[in-house]
Design an enzyme around this catalytic site. Sequence first.
Site, PDB file in Angstrom:
ATOM      1  N   ASP A 152      86.383  93.567 -80.259  1.00  0.00           N
ATOM      2  CA  ASP A 152      87.455  93.096 -81.116  1.00  0.00           C
ATOM      3  C   ASP A 152      87.611  94.029 -82.296  1.00  0.00           C
ATOM      4  O   ASP A 152      87.942  93.643 -83.396  1.00  0.00           O
ATOM      5  CB  ASP A 152      87.195  91.661 -81.573  1.00  0.00           C
ATOM      6  CG  ASP A 152      87.684  90.701 -80.519  1.00  0.00           C
ATOM      7  OD1 ASP A 152      86.944  90.486 -79.566  1.00  0.00           O
ATOM      8  OD2 ASP A 152      88.812  90.207 -80.643  1.00  0.00           O
ATOM      9  N   LEU A 166      85.416  95.671 -86.506  1.00  0.00           N
ATOM     10  CA  LEU A 166      85.744  94.262 -86.350  1.00  0.00           C
ATOM     11  C   LEU A 166      87.199  94.091 -86.767  1.00  0.00           C
ATOM     12  O   LEU A 166      87.642  94.683 -87.747  1.00  0.00           O
ATOM     13  CB  LEU A 166      84.864  93.382 -87.239  1.00  0.00           C
ATOM     14  CG  LEU A 166      83.373  93.269 -86.908  1.00  0.00           C
ATOM     15  CD1 LEU A 166      82.678  92.357 -87.915  1.00  0.00           C
ATOM     16  CD2 LEU A 166      83.149  92.755 -85.496  1.00  0.00           C
ATOM     17  N   ASP A 167      87.925  93.262 -86.033  1.00  0.00           N
ATOM     18  CA  ASP A 167      89.288  92.936 -86.435  1.00  0.00           C
ATOM     19  C   ASP A 167      89.285  92.372 -87.851  1.00  0.00           C
ATOM     20  O   ASP A 167      88.300  91.780 -88.298  1.00  0.00           O
ATOM     21  CB  ASP A 167      89.888  91.895 -85.498  1.00  0.00           C
ATOM     22  CG  ASP A 167      90.425  92.507 -84.219  1.00  0.00           C
ATOM     23  OD1 ASP A 167      90.477  93.739 -84.139  1.00  0.00           O
ATOM     24  OD2 ASP A 167      90.773  91.733 -83.311  1.00  0.00           O
ATOM     25  N   ARG A 168      90.404  92.501 -88.523  1.00  0.00           N
ATOM     26  CA  ARG A 168      90.507  91.982 -89.885  1.00  0.00           C
ATOM     27  C   ARG A 168      90.207  90.488 -89.934  1.00  0.00           C
ATOM     28  O   ARG A 168      89.561  90.000 -90.868  1.00  0.00           O
ATOM     29  CB  ARG A 168      91.917  92.256 -90.440  1.00  0.00           C
ATOM     30  CG  ARG A 168      92.108  91.820 -91.875  1.00  0.00           C
ATOM     31  CD  ARG A 168      93.420  92.321 -92.435  1.00  0.00           C
ATOM     32  NE  ARG A 168      94.569  91.682 -91.844  1.00  0.00           N
ATOM     33  CZ  ARG A 168      95.084  90.524 -92.270  1.00  0.00           C
ATOM     34  NH1 ARG A 168      94.514  89.889 -93.273  1.00  0.00           N
ATOM     35  NH2 ARG A 168      96.154  90.014 -91.704  1.00  0.00           N
TER      36      ARG A 168
END
Length: 552
Positions: free
Chosen positions: A60, A280-282
């Site tokens: 992700d 990592l995604d926000r």
Amino acid sequence: MSLGGCRWLRGLVPRSLSLPCRSLARTWGGRGGRMADMLSTGAEAASERRAPAQLNGDADGDARVEQPPGRPDPAAAGVELAPGVGKQVAGSEEQAPAAAPGPGKRKKRRGAAGERVVPPPKKRRAGVSFGDEHFAETSYYFEGGLRKVRPYYFDFRTYCKGRWVGRSLLHVFSTEFRAQPLAYYEAAVRAGRLRLNEEPVQDLSIVLKDNDFLRNTVHRHEPPVTAEPIRLLAESEDMVVVDKPSSIPVHPCGRFRHNTVIFILGKEHQLKELHPLHRLDRLTSGVLMFAKTAAVSERVHEQVRDRQLEKEYVCRVEGEFPSEEVTCKEPILVVSYKVGVCRVDTRGKPCETVFQRLSYNGHSSVVRCRPLTGRTHQIRVHLQFLGHPILNDPIYNSGAWGPSRGRGGHIPKTDEELLRDLVAEHQAKQSLDVLDLCEGDLSPGLTDPTAPSSELGKDHLEDLAACAQKMDGVLEAAPQDLDTKALSPGDAAETDAVNQEIDPLCAECRLVRQDPLPQDLVMFLHALRYKGPGFEYSSPMPTWAQDDWQED
């Protein structure tokens, strides 16, 4: 493909900076794919030729652009150019004969009488990350459970793209940077906001040349993020490991710069020169690892490439997930790099994720996820395909996918229709940041005609330009080194007329945006554990994953 502008710049930024920043230069007013070419703080290479983006990061995580080593990126934040890079050379002056160029050296170009000569790009000091001068650009304040950034002045900078050579600035702005009307750029010229080779632009009809260096000073606003602190999980001589809250990007990208993990750690924890080891995604929270040296970074990335890194996530999904272990091997295709949307498709890249249900409360399930490959949004897309999207996923649990919300790969619309509907949904909610977009990126067909407009008429812009000119003298007096930095329009101690938080030419200053609720900035996906040869780090189970958690 045109090879124009600054061939020497096509190389690798320091690993700590070689991070994708989709459309950081949106404030230039560009559209779509064009905007991704603009210079960002250490994220995009400044030449037109780029190494292909590889969406093979963490499950992700954001895509990472791999580039050949050996040469610095002109966009790298804090990387200095040698003195004199911005000085123009009078084309009519007689120049002393140059010595015969050695191997790999370019022969100096002698301009014809009256011709504008562009100074060649200079070598830069490589290996520099964000430092105190960048952290001091602005400050934070906290309000309503949110961390906010005070608006500040900032330079977006780029070398002339190959396709711009021989074109006028007027043509470039009118065809590629249409988020602002031409009247805005004309006002910016009068206010001294646009510079070419460090000289104020006097006329937008000036024709661009190879290696021209453009600087655009803008008033920058950043979206708020959660006020939840970044907790340090571990620190050694080699690594720093933190528990990242949801809503905070790892590194500068899009409209985010100071509201990022990199800047918060530097400003509040004095942790600098860090190399992110994964993405990592926000909206994803959890374990985030940084190396303190390039050598450690390379060692861990080699372990990632050799599949020696074990990753474990936890999420809360819709419905009753099967009690037995489920393995999903559906290939994933990127629908749009710009918007950041993927889906299952036979043309996609091979993926594999192993899921195991941990609990079920009668409405939603807590699921452990072990991604064995690292495609963009892999966990989220596979859960959507299985019919159990993450409970509050703003993209993959959206009605824009149709009645079945993408279950089994059934999407009753074209990719273009899907993107249009996703954008329209988040535009109506004033949540385009979820898609890493702002209003300036939208084509006319996607713009809500009922939304309030911040665009001003030409006459009004001319009045504002005269007001903004009061700031121009201070901008010119500022040191004209080529560090990426914010430029304050003046010293508040000397004049009350200048306020860095309000700018007469800034469209964002004229908008009133509703703040998100802190709970709206949380997505139920958490990086629980990362394990590799010689290390293992884990974070506490989030509140929403507890057995006794109740939905509002």
